[in-house]
Design a protein around this motif. Sequence first.
Motif, PDB file in Angstrom:
ATOM      1  N   GLU A 112       1.069  -1.051   0.052  1.00  0.00           N
ATOM      2  CA  GLU A 112      -0.084   0.156   0.053  1.00  0.00           C
ATOM      3  C   GLU A 112       1.441   1.370   0.203  1.00  0.00           C
ATOM      4  O   GLU A 112       0.681   2.219  -0.919  1.00  0.00           O
ATOM      5  CB  GLU A 112      -1.073   0.444   1.271  1.00  0.00           C
ATOM      6  N   LYS A 113       1.481   1.186   0.804  1.00  0.00           N
ATOM      7  CA  LYS A 113       2.648   2.009   0.890  1.00  0.00           C
ATOM      8  C   LYS A 113       3.505   2.660  -0.433  1.00  0.00           C
ATOM      9  O   LYS A 113       3.638   3.758  -0.981  1.00  0.00           O
ATOM     10  CB  LYS A 113       4.164   2.218   1.656  1.00  0.00           C
ATOM     11  N   ARG A 114       3.921   1.850  -1.297  1.00  0.00           N
ATOM     12  CA  ARG A 114       4.242   1.755  -2.631  1.00  0.00           C
ATOM     13  C   ARG A 114       3.616   2.318  -3.442  1.00  0.00           C
ATOM     14  O   ARG A 114       3.421   3.201  -4.111  1.00  0.00           O
ATOM     15  CB  ARG A 114       5.187   0.773  -3.259  1.00  0.00           C
ATOM     16  N   GLN A 115       2.626   1.970  -3.259  1.00  0.00           N
ATOM     17  CA  GLN A 115       1.670   2.571  -4.377  1.00  0.00           C
ATOM     18  C   GLN A 115       1.569   3.867  -4.018  1.00  0.00           C
ATOM     19  O   GLN A 115       1.194   4.373  -4.922  1.00  0.00           O
ATOM     20  CB  GLN A 115       0.247   1.655  -4.008  1.00  0.00           C
ATOM     21  N   GLU A 116       1.410   4.173  -2.921  1.00  0.00           N
ATOM     22  CA  GLU A 116       0.646   5.444  -2.404  1.00  0.00           C
ATOM     23  C   GLU A 116       1.900   6.907  -3.023  1.00  0.00           C
ATOM     24  O   GLU A 116       1.875   7.935  -3.049  1.00  0.00           O
ATOM     25  CB  GLU A 116       0.638   5.835  -0.943  1.00  0.00           C
ATOM     26  N   LEU A 117       3.562   6.527  -2.593  1.00  0.00           N
ATOM     27  CA  LEU A 117       4.395   7.082  -3.221  1.00  0.00           C
ATOM     28  C   LEU A 117       4.537   7.052  -4.664  1.00  0.00           C
ATOM     29  O   LEU A 117       5.065   7.720  -5.296  1.00  0.00           O
ATOM     30  CB  LEU A 117       5.524   6.582  -2.442  1.00  0.00           C
ATOM     31  N   ARG A 118       3.878   6.164  -5.459  1.00  0.00           N
ATOM     32  CA  ARG A 118       4.209   6.001  -6.785  1.00  0.00           C
ATOM     33  C   ARG A 118       2.894   6.541  -7.076  1.00  0.00           C
ATOM     34  O   ARG A 118       3.155   7.487  -8.172  1.00  0.00           O
ATOM     35  CB  ARG A 118       3.735   4.731  -7.428  1.00  0.00           C
TER      36      ARG A 118
END
Length: 149
Positions: A112-118
């Motif tokens: 979820e954090k990676r997607q948010e950063l993207r």
Amino acid sequence: MPNRFTANPPPELSNSPQGWQQRTYSISELARLFEVTPRTIRFYEQEGLLAPQRRGQTRVYTDKDRVRLKLTLRGKRLGFTLAEIREVVELYDAMPDGNLRQLNRMLEILAEKRQELRRRLEDIRLMQSELDDVEERCREVLENLKATS
């Protein structure tokens, strides 16, 4: 191999009847160790992430509290909310399958954090492009104004 989010160091050997004794820390020792203020530690205690023992008015933190503080600070650096940090820590405490559940939940939160950063990176790229366009138009208008004066 211990996981850096779940590793709990073994208690130190002592002369106690059980043969093992956990290292304890004062609030100032933990604050110095992690380069945070005692107020930060008290805040995490109020949020239920730490549960020190009490000796009168003095807080006494165990290795478990030290590890929980370490995980909390690492989680904050990674952008986790306090609720996410609490959830992961509580899963580990829930034994016997806490470690497996904790690791699976960690993977979900990390995804979820990676997607948010993207998404944030894409937003930043778009904003940079818009800034470039506005800057270019401003420079063109400025050049035209200079040429006509």
